[in-house]
Design a protein around this motif. Sequence first.
Motif, PDB file in Angstrom:
ATOM      1  N   THR A 164       0.844  -1.189   0.000  1.00  0.00           N
ATOM      2  CA  THR A 164       0.000   0.000   0.000  1.00  0.00           C
ATOM      3  C   THR A 164       0.879   1.238   0.000  1.00  0.00           C
ATOM      4  O   THR A 164       1.853   1.317   0.745  1.00  0.00           O
ATOM      5  N   ASN A 188      -2.590   5.540  -0.720  1.00  0.00           N
ATOM      6  CA  ASN A 188      -3.607   4.508  -0.475  1.00  0.00           C
ATOM      7  C   ASN A 188      -3.802   3.547  -1.641  1.00  0.00           C
ATOM      8  O   ASN A 188      -4.623   2.622  -1.546  1.00  0.00           O
ATOM      9  N   SER A 202      -3.116   0.394  -3.953  1.00  0.00           N
ATOM     10  CA  SER A 202      -2.600  -0.948  -3.686  1.00  0.00           C
ATOM     11  C   SER A 202      -1.797  -1.434  -4.886  1.00  0.00           C
ATOM     12  O   SER A 202      -2.261  -1.360  -6.027  1.00  0.00           O
ATOM     13  N   ASN A 254       3.509  -3.363   3.382  1.00  0.00           N
ATOM     14  CA  ASN A 254       2.679  -4.541   3.126  1.00  0.00           C
ATOM     15  C   ASN A 254       2.291  -5.260   4.412  1.00  0.00           C
ATOM     16  O   ASN A 254       1.867  -6.420   4.395  1.00  0.00           O
TER      17      ASN A 254
END
Length: 227
Positions: free
Chosen positions: A21, A45, A47, A66
């Motif tokens: 992230t 934010n 991913s 992570n």
Amino acid sequence: MKTIILFTMLTAGFVSAQNFTVKKTAGKVSAQIGTNENWTAISVNESLPVNSIIETGKNSSVQIDNGNINFILKGSSVLPLTDLKEMSLNDLILALAMEDMLNAPKKKQEANSKNTAVYGAQINGIKSPIVETNDFGVKRLNGAVQLAESGLKESAVVDAKDTYRKYPATKNIASFRIYFANILSGLGLNEDAYDEYKQIQSLKLTDSQKQEVQNKMDELAMKLLKK
């Protein structure tokens, strides 16, 4: 068959690994996300799958996490997220064996590096080989150095070796070669380190680099004789 077995062992952990992230970004930060070969800007934010590659521009940075690893990639750097992991010494030995197999059938592709770079400052009293550059291969090595500086030395060596193979001109940059050879030596992989220093001797070195490499080879030769 040996290559397939080694590749399976080295990559088995990637499938179940958690995504990273993006926690913070500064400046220009982009990524090849997953199997997408296009470079796109990334944001907080977001991913990122573990098979992504991130790149930072000059004076830029990105912080990713992570759940197990929290890492900041600084400016002028490239890092495949598959290399952002903890490895054991045995994992590294397997990875080095894999690199030997991948390099064995290929002819030498040494080329003079045309990269124009500005060398970084002192980091913890040690001259950092990190450079400001637009050269993708050198950016990869910048990322590998940061892996080592964060404690992921085994992963850093694997990343550097992969970079040397994919971007042969980077093998001519003595400061990086010496840096990663020193890591091999520090990890106790004396034969691998000695072979690396032997190759480094053929590069264009400063007087201080020549002395450093010769001292390391003499030291390792003594250790190898005692085996």
